[in-house]
Scaffold this active site. Structure first.
Site, PDB file in Angstrom:
ATOM      1  N   PHE A 111       5.641  11.460  -8.901  1.00 20.45           N
ATOM      2  CA  PHE A 111       7.102  11.534  -8.885  1.00 20.45           C
ATOM      3  C   PHE A 111       7.754  10.538  -9.822  1.00 20.45           C
ATOM      4  O   PHE A 111       8.897  10.724 -10.244  1.00 20.45           O
ATOM      5  CB  PHE A 111       7.628  11.307  -7.457  1.00 20.45           C
ATOM      6  N   LYS A 123       0.921  20.901 -12.074  1.00 23.54           N
ATOM      7  CA  LYS A 123       1.370  20.798 -10.692  1.00 23.54           C
ATOM      8  C   LYS A 123       2.125  19.481 -10.571  1.00 23.54           C
ATOM      9  O   LYS A 123       1.551  18.427 -10.331  1.00 23.54           O
ATOM     10  CB  LYS A 123       0.167  20.824  -9.723  1.00 23.54           C
ATOM     11  N   SER A 168      -1.755   7.799  -6.555  1.00 21.05           N
ATOM     12  CA  SER A 168      -2.316   6.700  -5.766  1.00 21.05           C
ATOM     13  C   SER A 168      -3.840   6.712  -5.835  1.00 21.05           C
ATOM     14  O   SER A 168      -4.460   7.748  -6.095  1.00 21.05           O
ATOM     15  CB  SER A 168      -1.876   6.815  -4.305  1.00 21.05           C
ATOM     16  N   CYS A 225       3.245   2.373 -12.306  1.00 18.84           N
ATOM     17  CA  CYS A 225       1.877   1.881 -12.131  1.00 18.84           C
ATOM     18  C   CYS A 225       1.618   0.675 -13.018  1.00 18.84           C
ATOM     19  O   CYS A 225       0.645  -0.039 -12.827  1.00 18.84           O
ATOM     20  CB  CYS A 225       0.857   2.988 -12.412  1.00 18.84           C
ATOM     21  N   GLU A 283      -0.738  -2.151  -3.166  1.00 22.66           N
ATOM     22  CA  GLU A 283       0.296  -1.845  -4.145  1.00 22.66           C
ATOM     23  C   GLU A 283       1.581  -1.507  -3.390  1.00 22.66           C
ATOM     24  O   GLU A 283       1.637  -0.527  -2.652  1.00 22.66           O
ATOM     25  CB  GLU A 283      -0.125  -0.664  -5.019  1.00 22.66           C
TER      26      GLU A 283
END
Length: 505
Positions: free
Chosen positions: A156, A180, A233, A288, A390
Protein backbone atom coordinates in the site's frame (compact mmCIF):
# COMPACT_ATOMS: atom_id res chain seq x y z
CA UNK A 1 -18.26 3.26 12.75
CA UNK A 2 -17.29 3.92 9.13
CA UNK A 3 -19.42 6.31 7.06
CA UNK A 4 -21.03 4.29 4.26
CA UNK A 5 -23.12 7.12 2.82
CA UNK A 6 -20.77 8.07 -0.02
CA UNK A 7 -22.81 8.74 -3.20
CA UNK A 8 -22.69 7.80 -5.96
CA UNK A 9 -21.01 4.47 -5.21
CA UNK A 10 -17.69 4.06 -7.04
CA UNK A 11 -16.83 0.43 -7.73
CA UNK A 12 -13.41 -0.56 -9.07
CA UNK A 13 -12.92 -3.85 -10.88
CA UNK A 14 -10.12 -5.69 -12.68
CA UNK A 15 -8.18 -4.72 -15.80
CA UNK A 16 -8.23 -7.77 -18.07
CA UNK A 17 -7.42 -8.02 -21.77
CA UNK A 18 -7.50 -4.27 -22.19
CA UNK A 19 -10.71 -3.40 -20.36
CA UNK A 20 -12.19 -2.94 -16.90
CA UNK A 21 -14.13 -6.02 -15.78
CA UNK A 22 -16.73 -6.12 -12.99
CA UNK A 23 -18.40 -9.47 -12.25
CA UNK A 24 -20.52 -8.68 -9.19
CA UNK A 25 -18.17 -10.41 -6.77
CA UNK A 26 -17.02 -9.73 -3.22
CA UNK A 27 -16.55 -6.02 -2.53
CA UNK A 28 -14.28 -4.25 -0.08
CA UNK A 29 -14.48 -0.59 0.98
CA UNK A 30 -11.56 1.73 0.32
CA UNK A 31 -11.00 4.19 3.17
CA UNK A 32 -9.61 7.67 2.67
CA UNK A 33 -7.16 7.74 5.62
CA UNK A 34 -7.22 11.54 5.76
CA UNK A 35 -10.91 11.51 6.68
CA UNK A 36 -11.50 7.95 7.90
CA UNK A 37 -14.46 7.69 5.53
CA UNK A 38 -15.25 5.29 2.69
CA UNK A 39 -14.45 6.77 -0.71
CA UNK A 40 -14.80 3.79 -3.07
CA UNK A 41 -15.24 0.04 -3.22
CA UNK A 42 -13.05 -2.52 -4.96
CA UNK A 43 -14.19 -5.88 -6.22
CA UNK A 44 -12.11 -8.97 -5.50
CA UNK A 45 -11.36 -11.19 -8.48
CA UNK A 46 -12.91 -14.65 -8.25
CA UNK A 47 -11.37 -17.93 -9.44
CA UNK A 48 -13.11 -17.87 -12.81
CA UNK A 49 -11.96 -14.32 -13.49
CA UNK A 50 -8.39 -15.09 -12.44
CA UNK A 51 -8.16 -18.18 -14.65
CA UNK A 52 -9.56 -16.29 -17.63
CA UNK A 53 -7.15 -13.39 -17.03
CA UNK A 54 -4.12 -15.69 -16.86
CA UNK A 55 -5.13 -17.52 -20.04
CA UNK A 56 -5.48 -14.18 -21.81
CA UNK A 57 -2.11 -13.06 -20.43
CA UNK A 58 -0.48 -16.24 -21.73
CA UNK A 59 -1.96 -15.78 -25.20
CA UNK A 60 -0.73 -12.19 -25.24
CA UNK A 61 2.76 -13.32 -24.19
CA UNK A 62 3.05 -15.68 -27.16
CA UNK A 63 2.92 -12.77 -29.58
CA UNK A 64 4.46 -10.02 -27.39
CA UNK A 65 7.58 -12.11 -26.79
CA UNK A 66 8.19 -12.12 -30.56
CA UNK A 67 8.09 -8.32 -30.79
CA UNK A 68 11.66 -6.93 -31.16
CA UNK A 69 12.98 -5.24 -28.00
CA UNK A 70 13.26 -1.91 -29.83
CA UNK A 71 9.51 -1.89 -30.54
CA UNK A 72 8.73 -2.89 -26.97
CA UNK A 73 10.86 0.02 -25.79
CA UNK A 74 8.92 2.42 -28.02
CA UNK A 75 5.68 1.48 -26.26
CA UNK A 76 7.32 2.04 -22.87
CA UNK A 77 8.68 5.39 -23.97
CA UNK A 78 5.16 6.49 -24.94
CA UNK A 79 3.97 5.22 -21.56
CA UNK A 80 6.65 7.29 -19.82
CA UNK A 81 5.43 10.44 -21.60
CA UNK A 82 1.83 9.70 -20.61
CA UNK A 83 2.81 9.18 -16.95
CA UNK A 84 4.63 12.52 -17.00
CA UNK A 85 1.61 14.25 -18.54
CA UNK A 86 -0.75 12.69 -16.00
CA UNK A 87 1.43 12.83 -12.89
CA UNK A 88 -0.88 15.27 -11.08
CA UNK A 89 -3.89 12.99 -11.52
CA UNK A 90 -1.84 9.97 -10.45
CA UNK A 91 -0.64 11.86 -7.36
CA UNK A 92 -4.25 12.73 -6.52
CA UNK A 93 -5.26 9.05 -6.65
CA UNK A 94 -2.34 8.15 -4.38
CA UNK A 95 -3.32 10.88 -1.93
CA UNK A 96 -6.97 9.82 -1.80
CA UNK A 97 -6.19 6.20 -0.95
CA UNK A 98 -2.83 6.33 0.82
CA UNK A 99 -2.97 9.80 2.38
CA UNK A 100 0.46 10.78 1.01
CA UNK A 101 1.01 14.53 0.70
CA UNK A 102 1.02 15.60 -2.96
CA UNK A 103 4.69 16.67 -3.00
CA UNK A 104 5.67 13.25 -1.63
CA UNK A 105 3.41 11.45 -4.13
CA UNK A 106 5.00 13.39 -7.00
CA UNK A 107 8.44 12.33 -5.74
CA UNK A 108 7.30 8.70 -5.71
CA UNK A 109 6.04 9.03 -9.28
CA UNK A 110 9.33 10.57 -10.44
CA UNK A 111 11.31 7.65 -9.02
CA UNK A 112 8.95 5.34 -10.88
CA UNK A 113 9.45 7.26 -14.12
CA UNK A 114 13.18 6.73 -13.77
CA UNK A 115 12.57 2.98 -13.80
CA UNK A 116 10.52 3.27 -17.00
CA UNK A 117 13.46 5.17 -18.52
CA UNK A 118 15.83 2.39 -17.55
CA UNK A 119 13.51 -0.26 -19.01
CA UNK A 120 13.55 1.65 -22.31
CA UNK A 121 17.18 0.52 -22.59
CA UNK A 122 16.04 -3.07 -23.20
CA UNK A 123 17.63 -3.34 -26.68
CA UNK A 124 21.04 -2.82 -25.08
CA UNK A 125 20.39 -4.56 -21.77
CA UNK A 126 19.07 -7.75 -23.39
CA UNK A 127 22.11 -8.21 -25.58
CA UNK A 128 23.75 -11.56 -24.93
CA UNK A 129 27.38 -12.67 -25.10
CA UNK A 130 29.14 -14.15 -28.14
CA UNK A 131 32.40 -16.09 -28.24
CA UNK A 132 33.87 -17.20 -31.56
CA UNK A 133 36.10 -20.25 -31.83
CA UNK A 134 35.70 -21.56 -28.29
CA UNK A 135 36.82 -24.84 -29.86
CA UNK A 136 37.82 -25.98 -33.34
CA UNK A 137 35.25 -24.24 -35.58
CA UNK A 138 32.90 -23.98 -32.59
CA UNK A 139 31.10 -20.78 -31.56
CA UNK A 140 29.12 -20.16 -28.39
CA UNK A 141 26.66 -17.47 -27.42
CA UNK A 142 24.01 -16.72 -24.82
CA UNK A 143 20.86 -14.65 -24.90
CA UNK A 144 18.18 -13.71 -22.41
CA UNK A 145 14.68 -14.89 -23.14
CA UNK A 146 11.38 -14.00 -21.41
CA UNK A 147 9.77 -16.31 -18.89
CA UNK A 148 6.10 -16.04 -19.90
CA UNK A 149 3.39 -14.77 -17.55
CA UNK A 150 4.95 -13.11 -14.50
CA UNK A 151 3.30 -11.45 -11.52
CA UNK A 152 3.91 -8.61 -9.08
CA UNK A 153 2.30 -8.31 -5.64
CA UNK A 154 2.74 -4.78 -4.32
CA UNK A 155 2.17 -2.96 -0.98
CA UNK A 156 0.00 0.00 0.00
CA UNK A 157 2.81 2.43 0.79
CA UNK A 158 3.98 3.09 -2.80
CA UNK A 159 0.96 2.61 -5.08
CA UNK A 160 2.86 3.78 -8.18
CA UNK A 161 6.59 3.44 -7.55
CA UNK A 162 6.78 -0.20 -6.46
CA UNK A 163 4.69 -1.50 -9.40
CA UNK A 164 6.96 0.61 -11.61
CA UNK A 165 9.94 -1.22 -10.11
CA UNK A 166 8.54 -4.36 -11.67
CA UNK A 167 6.32 -4.23 -14.72
CA UNK A 168 8.25 -1.90 -17.11
CA UNK A 169 11.28 -4.22 -17.01
CA UNK A 170 9.15 -7.37 -17.15
CA UNK A 171 7.27 -6.06 -20.20
CA UNK A 172 10.48 -4.80 -21.85
CA UNK A 173 11.88 -8.32 -21.52
CA UNK A 174 8.92 -9.74 -23.49
CA UNK A 175 6.80 -11.12 -20.65
CA UNK A 176 3.16 -10.43 -19.92
CA UNK A 177 2.62 -9.04 -16.43
CA UNK A 178 -0.14 -9.56 -13.87
CA UNK A 179 -0.23 -6.97 -11.07
CA UNK A 180 -1.95 -7.63 -7.74
CA UNK A 181 -1.84 -4.27 -5.92
CA UNK A 182 -2.78 -3.76 -2.31
CA UNK A 183 -6.56 -3.78 -2.07
CA UNK A 184 -6.24 -0.58 0.00
CA UNK A 185 -4.82 1.43 -2.94
CA UNK A 186 -5.97 -0.03 -6.28
CA UNK A 187 -6.72 3.13 -8.28
CA UNK A 188 -3.14 4.02 -9.26
CA UNK A 189 -2.59 0.57 -10.79
CA UNK A 190 -5.82 0.71 -12.77
CA UNK A 191 -4.96 4.20 -14.02
CA UNK A 192 -1.49 3.09 -15.15
CA UNK A 193 -3.13 0.16 -16.96
CA UNK A 194 -5.21 2.64 -18.96
CA UNK A 195 -2.08 4.65 -19.79
CA UNK A 196 -0.32 1.51 -21.01
CA UNK A 197 -3.23 0.82 -23.33
CA UNK A 198 -3.06 4.39 -24.64
CA UNK A 199 0.67 3.88 -25.23
CA UNK A 200 -0.10 0.99 -27.57
CA UNK A 201 0.59 -2.01 -25.36
CA UNK A 202 -1.35 -4.99 -26.79
CA UNK A 203 -4.33 -6.20 -24.80
CA UNK A 204 -3.48 -8.93 -22.30
CA UNK A 205 0.17 -7.99 -21.84
CA UNK A 206 -0.71 -6.07 -18.67
CA UNK A 207 -3.38 -7.22 -16.22
CA UNK A 208 -4.57 -5.91 -12.85
CA UNK A 209 -6.24 -8.33 -10.44
CA UNK A 210 -7.61 -6.95 -7.18
CA UNK A 211 -8.18 -8.92 -4.01
CA UNK A 212 -6.49 -10.41 -0.97
CA UNK A 213 -4.72 -13.62 -0.02
CA UNK A 214 -6.98 -15.78 -2.16
CA UNK A 215 -5.76 -13.98 -5.30
CA UNK A 216 -2.12 -14.25 -4.18
CA UNK A 217 -2.43 -18.00 -3.60
CA UNK A 218 -3.99 -18.58 -7.00
CA UNK A 219 -1.20 -16.64 -8.70
CA UNK A 220 1.39 -18.73 -6.88
CA UNK A 221 -0.33 -22.02 -7.69
CA UNK A 222 -1.33 -21.37 -11.31
CA UNK A 223 0.78 -23.20 -13.88
CA UNK A 224 0.81 -20.27 -16.30
CA UNK A 225 2.58 -17.96 -13.81
CA UNK A 226 6.36 -18.42 -13.99
CA UNK A 227 7.65 -15.83 -11.51
CA UNK A 228 6.46 -13.83 -8.50
CA UNK A 229 7.86 -10.46 -7.43
CA UNK A 230 6.75 -9.19 -4.02
CA UNK A 231 7.25 -6.23 -1.69
CA UNK A 232 5.69 -6.18 1.79
CA UNK A 233 6.16 -7.45 5.32
CA UNK A 234 8.73 -10.13 6.17
CA UNK A 235 6.10 -12.58 7.38
CA UNK A 236 4.26 -12.48 4.06
CA UNK A 237 7.49 -12.30 2.03
CA UNK A 238 8.70 -15.50 3.63
CA UNK A 239 5.33 -17.20 2.98
CA UNK A 240 5.28 -16.16 -0.68
CA UNK A 241 8.89 -17.24 -1.19
CA UNK A 242 8.32 -20.67 0.36
CA UNK A 243 5.02 -21.23 -1.46
CA UNK A 244 6.51 -20.11 -4.77
CA UNK A 245 9.36 -22.61 -4.35
CA UNK A 246 6.82 -25.33 -3.61
CA UNK A 247 5.14 -24.67 -6.95
CA UNK A 248 8.36 -24.26 -8.91
CA UNK A 249 8.17 -20.49 -9.31
CA UNK A 250 11.05 -18.07 -9.53
CA UNK A 251 10.59 -15.58 -6.68
CA UNK A 252 12.03 -12.36 -5.27
CA UNK A 253 10.31 -11.26 -2.06
CA UNK A 254 11.30 -8.07 -0.26
CA UNK A 255 10.35 -7.95 3.41
CA UNK A 256 10.57 -5.60 6.36
CA UNK A 257 13.28 -3.36 7.71
CA UNK A 258 14.73 -1.64 10.75
CA UNK A 259 17.03 0.98 9.26
CA UNK A 260 19.71 2.43 11.53
CA UNK A 261 21.87 5.53 11.29
CA UNK A 262 25.15 5.83 13.18
CA UNK A 263 25.91 9.34 14.39
CA UNK A 264 29.61 9.82 15.13
CA UNK A 265 30.90 12.62 17.43
CA UNK A 266 32.53 14.41 14.46
CA UNK A 267 29.31 14.58 12.41
CA UNK A 268 27.64 17.80 11.33
CA UNK A 269 24.74 17.46 13.75
CA UNK A 270 22.65 20.27 12.28
CA UNK A 271 22.81 18.65 8.85
CA UNK A 272 22.13 15.22 10.35
CA UNK A 273 19.03 16.54 12.12
CA UNK A 274 17.64 17.97 8.88
CA UNK A 275 18.28 14.70 7.09
CA UNK A 276 16.85 12.57 9.89
CA UNK A 277 13.61 14.55 10.11
CA UNK A 278 12.77 13.85 6.48
CA UNK A 279 14.03 10.27 6.51
CA UNK A 280 12.13 9.31 9.66
CA UNK A 281 8.83 11.15 9.17
CA UNK A 282 8.42 11.49 5.41
CA UNK A 283 5.45 9.49 4.13
CA UNK A 284 4.44 9.08 7.81
CA UNK A 285 7.35 6.65 8.23
CA UNK A 286 5.54 4.14 6.02
CA UNK A 287 8.61 3.35 3.94
CA UNK A 288 10.72 0.22 4.00
CA UNK A 289 13.70 2.60 3.81
CA UNK A 290 12.48 4.92 6.59
CA UNK A 291 15.32 5.70 8.97
CA UNK A 292 13.76 4.74 12.29
CA UNK A 293 16.76 4.30 14.62
CA UNK A 294 19.74 6.54 15.40
CA UNK A 295 22.69 4.96 17.18
CA UNK A 296 24.54 7.87 18.78
CA UNK A 297 28.18 7.23 19.68
CA UNK A 298 28.71 8.98 23.01
CA UNK A 299 26.35 10.83 25.32
CA UNK A 300 27.63 14.27 24.28
CA UNK A 301 26.52 13.92 20.65
CA UNK A 302 23.37 12.05 21.73
CA UNK A 303 22.28 14.90 24.02
CA UNK A 304 22.98 17.44 21.31
CA UNK A 305 21.00 15.37 18.82
CA UNK A 306 17.98 14.99 21.12
CA UNK A 307 17.79 18.71 21.86
CA UNK A 308 18.04 19.73 18.20
CA UNK A 309 15.56 17.08 17.05
CA UNK A 310 13.06 18.17 19.70
CA UNK A 311 13.28 21.78 18.54
CA UNK A 312 13.02 20.87 14.84
CA UNK A 313 10.04 18.58 15.38
CA UNK A 314 8.01 21.42 16.93
CA UNK A 315 7.46 22.75 13.40
CA UNK A 316 6.22 19.50 11.86
CA UNK A 317 2.85 19.82 10.16
CA UNK A 318 0.61 16.76 9.92
CA UNK A 319 -2.61 16.82 7.93
CA UNK A 320 -4.60 16.06 4.82
CA UNK A 321 -2.84 14.97 1.62
CA UNK A 322 -4.24 17.86 -0.44
CA UNK A 323 -2.47 20.58 1.58
CA UNK A 324 1.09 20.88 0.27
CA UNK A 325 2.15 22.80 3.38
CA UNK A 326 1.81 19.62 5.44
CA UNK A 327 4.99 17.59 5.87
CA UNK A 328 3.26 14.21 6.10
CA UNK A 329 -0.24 12.81 6.25
CA UNK A 330 -2.15 10.02 7.98
CA UNK A 331 -1.15 6.39 8.31
CA UNK A 332 -3.03 3.89 6.23
CA UNK A 333 -5.72 2.68 8.67
CA UNK A 334 -7.11 3.01 12.15
CA UNK A 335 -5.77 -0.47 12.96
CA UNK A 336 -2.27 0.59 11.94
CA UNK A 337 -2.57 3.83 13.92
CA UNK A 338 -3.48 1.84 17.03
CA UNK A 339 -0.57 -0.54 16.41
CA UNK A 340 1.92 2.35 16.21
CA UNK A 341 0.55 3.87 19.39
CA UNK A 342 0.90 0.50 21.13
CA UNK A 343 4.60 0.37 20.16
CA UNK A 344 5.12 3.85 21.62
CA UNK A 345 3.41 2.79 24.81
CA UNK A 346 5.47 -0.39 25.03
CA UNK A 347 8.70 1.62 24.75
CA UNK A 348 7.57 3.85 27.59
CA UNK A 349 6.53 0.84 29.69
CA UNK A 350 9.95 -0.76 29.16
CA UNK A 351 11.86 2.31 30.37
CA UNK A 352 12.51 4.47 27.31
CA UNK A 353 11.92 8.23 27.43
CA UNK A 354 9.23 9.73 25.19
CA UNK A 355 10.72 13.09 24.23
CA UNK A 356 8.11 14.06 21.65
CA UNK A 357 4.79 12.20 21.80
CA UNK A 358 2.82 11.95 18.55
CA UNK A 359 -0.15 10.15 20.02
CA UNK A 360 -3.52 11.87 20.29
CA UNK A 361 -2.92 14.18 17.35
CA UNK A 362 -6.14 15.81 16.16
CA UNK A 363 -6.37 17.39 12.71
CA UNK A 364 -9.08 20.04 12.52
CA UNK A 365 -12.00 19.09 10.26
CA UNK A 366 -10.54 15.59 9.91
CA UNK A 367 -10.98 14.29 13.43
CA UNK A 368 -11.67 10.75 12.20
CA UNK A 369 -8.48 10.60 10.12
CA UNK A 370 -5.73 8.14 10.97
CA UNK A 371 -3.10 10.57 12.21
CA UNK A 372 0.02 9.94 14.28
CA UNK A 373 2.38 12.83 14.91
CA UNK A 374 6.15 12.70 14.78
CA UNK A 375 7.45 10.83 17.83
CA UNK A 376 10.95 10.87 19.34
CA UNK A 377 12.05 8.24 21.87
CA UNK A 378 15.39 8.31 23.73
CA UNK A 379 17.30 5.68 25.73
CA UNK A 380 15.90 2.76 23.75
CA UNK A 381 17.47 -0.66 24.43
CA UNK A 382 17.93 -3.52 22.02
CA UNK A 383 15.67 -5.89 23.96
CA UNK A 384 12.66 -3.58 23.68
CA UNK A 385 9.78 -4.63 21.43
CA UNK A 386 9.72 -1.23 19.73
CA UNK A 387 13.34 -1.77 18.70
CA UNK A 388 13.05 -5.37 17.58
CA UNK A 389 9.99 -4.87 15.37
CA UNK A 390 9.37 -2.69 12.36
CA UNK A 391 6.96 0.01 13.56
CA UNK A 392 6.27 1.44 10.08
CA UNK A 393 5.17 4.80 11.39
CA UNK A 394 6.50 8.30 12.22
CA UNK A 395 8.59 7.16 15.18
CA UNK A 396 12.32 7.84 15.58
CA UNK A 397 14.21 6.00 18.33
CA UNK A 398 17.64 6.84 19.73
CA UNK A 399 20.09 4.30 21.19
CA UNK A 400 23.32 5.26 22.91
CA UNK A 401 26.62 3.40 22.68
CA UNK A 402 30.22 4.23 23.53
CA UNK A 403 32.06 3.21 20.35
CA UNK A 404 31.51 2.93 16.61
CA UNK A 405 32.35 -0.77 16.82
CA UNK A 406 29.51 -1.31 19.29
CA UNK A 407 27.17 0.51 16.91
CA UNK A 408 28.19 -1.71 13.98
CA UNK A 409 27.78 -4.88 16.01
CA UNK A 410 24.35 -3.73 17.19
CA UNK A 411 23.19 -3.20 13.59
CA UNK A 412 24.70 -6.46 12.36
CA UNK A 413 22.91 -8.42 15.09
CA UNK A 414 19.48 -7.19 14.04
CA UNK A 415 17.32 -9.59 12.02
CA UNK A 416 16.76 -7.00 9.28
CA UNK A 417 19.42 -5.76 6.90
CA UNK A 418 17.68 -3.43 4.47
CA UNK A 419 19.22 0.05 4.70
CA UNK A 420 21.64 1.95 6.92
CA UNK A 421 23.57 5.21 7.07
CA UNK A 422 26.50 6.82 8.84
CA UNK A 423 26.88 10.52 9.60
CA UNK A 424 30.54 11.49 9.82
CA UNK A 425 33.27 13.71 8.36
CA UNK A 426 35.82 10.91 8.71
CA UNK A 427 36.52 9.10 5.43
CA UNK A 428 38.39 6.27 7.15
CA UNK A 429 35.46 5.62 9.46
CA UNK A 430 33.02 5.71 6.54
CA UNK A 431 35.08 3.22 4.58
CA UNK A 432 35.34 0.87 7.56
CA UNK A 433 31.58 1.13 8.03
CA UNK A 434 30.75 0.26 4.42
CA UNK A 435 33.15 -2.69 4.46
CA UNK A 436 31.90 -4.22 7.71
CA UNK A 437 28.18 -3.46 7.95
CA UNK A 438 25.89 -6.38 7.09
CA UNK A 439 23.21 -4.43 5.29
CA UNK A 440 22.27 -4.38 1.62
CA UNK A 441 21.97 -0.61 1.00
CA UNK A 442 24.35 1.81 2.68
CA UNK A 443 24.48 5.62 2.84
CA UNK A 444 27.33 7.93 3.78
CA UNK A 445 25.65 11.11 5.05
CA UNK A 446 22.69 9.94 2.93
CA UNK A 447 19.87 8.71 5.19
CA UNK A 448 17.70 7.17 2.45
CA UNK A 449 20.21 5.32 0.25
CA UNK A 450 17.61 4.11 -2.27
CA UNK A 451 19.58 3.00 -5.34
CA UNK A 452 18.95 4.82 -8.61
CA UNK A 453 17.21 2.96 -11.42
CA UNK A 454 20.46 1.73 -12.99
CA UNK A 455 21.42 -0.04 -9.77
CA UNK A 456 19.24 -2.60 -7.94
CA UNK A 457 17.21 -2.41 -4.72
CA UNK A 458 17.44 -5.12 -2.07
CA UNK A 459 18.48 -5.77 1.49
CA UNK A 460 20.08 -8.66 3.35
CA UNK A 461 18.93 -11.14 5.98
CA UNK A 462 15.16 -11.09 6.63
CA UNK A 463 14.70 -8.08 4.34
CA UNK A 464 15.04 -10.10 1.11
CA UNK A 465 14.17 -13.66 0.15
CA UNK A 466 15.66 -14.69 -3.18
CA UNK A 467 18.92 -14.31 -5.05
CA UNK A 468 18.13 -11.23 -7.15
CA UNK A 469 17.24 -7.72 -6.02
CA UNK A 470 14.57 -5.45 -7.51
CA UNK A 471 14.83 -3.41 -10.74
CA UNK A 472 18.12 -2.34 -12.36
CA UNK A 473 20.42 -5.07 -13.74
CA UNK A 474 18.97 -7.65 -11.34
CA UNK A 475 15.49 -6.83 -12.65
CA UNK A 476 16.48 -7.79 -16.18
CA UNK A 477 18.05 -11.01 -14.92
CA UNK A 478 15.01 -11.86 -12.81
CA UNK A 479 12.51 -11.49 -15.64
CA UNK A 480 14.56 -13.44 -18.20
CA UNK A 481 16.32 -16.78 -18.38
CA UNK A 482 19.67 -17.36 -20.01
CA UNK A 483 19.97 -19.70 -22.94
CA UNK A 484 23.45 -20.71 -24.15
CA UNK A 485 23.96 -22.11 -27.65
CA UNK A 486 27.07 -23.93 -28.82
CA UNK A 487 27.30 -24.55 -32.58
CA UNK A 488 29.62 -26.14 -35.08
CA UNK A 489 29.37 -26.55 -38.82
CA UNK A 490 31.76 -29.44 -39.61
CA UNK A 491 33.48 -29.63 -42.96
CA UNK A 492 31.52 -31.82 -45.38
CA UNK A 493 34.65 -33.68 -46.51
CA UNK A 494 36.01 -34.60 -43.07
CA UNK A 495 34.84 -37.77 -41.33
CA UNK A 496 35.27 -37.62 -37.54
CA UNK A 497 36.04 -40.55 -35.31
CA UNK A 498 33.70 -41.61 -32.52
CA UNK A 499 34.71 -40.16 -29.13
CA UNK A 500 33.51 -41.40 -25.76
CA UNK A 501 35.52 -39.10 -23.50
CA UNK A 502 34.25 -35.77 -22.18
CA UNK A 503 34.80 -33.07 -24.84
CA UNK A 504 37.67 -30.73 -24.05
CA UNK A 505 39.59 -28.07 -25.87
Amino acid sequence: MQDTTTHPKILLGQFINGEIVVVDGKQQPIINPSTGKISKFVEHANTTTINKALEDAHEAYLSWSKVPPTKRARVLFKFKVLVEENREKLAELIGQEHGKISHDALGEIQRGIENIEYACGAPELLKGDFSKDVGPAIDSWSDFQPLGVVSGITPFNFPAMVPLWMFPIAIACGNSFVLKPSEKVPSASLFMAELLKQAGLPDGVFTVLNGGKEVVDQLIQHKKVKAISFVGSTQIAKYIYQESAKYGKRCQALGGAKNHAILLPDADVDNAVSQLIGAAFGSSGERCMALSVVVAVGDAVANQLINKLKDAMADLKVGEYSNDENHFGPVISKEHKDKINDYIQSAENEGANIIVDGRNVIVKNNEDGHYVGGTLIDNVKTDMLSYQDEIFGPVLQVLRVETMQQAIELINEHKYGNGTCIFTRDGEAARYFTDNIEVGMVGINVPLPVPVSSQSFGGWKSSLFGDLAMYGPDGFRFFTRRKTVTQRWPSSNVRENIKFSMPTL
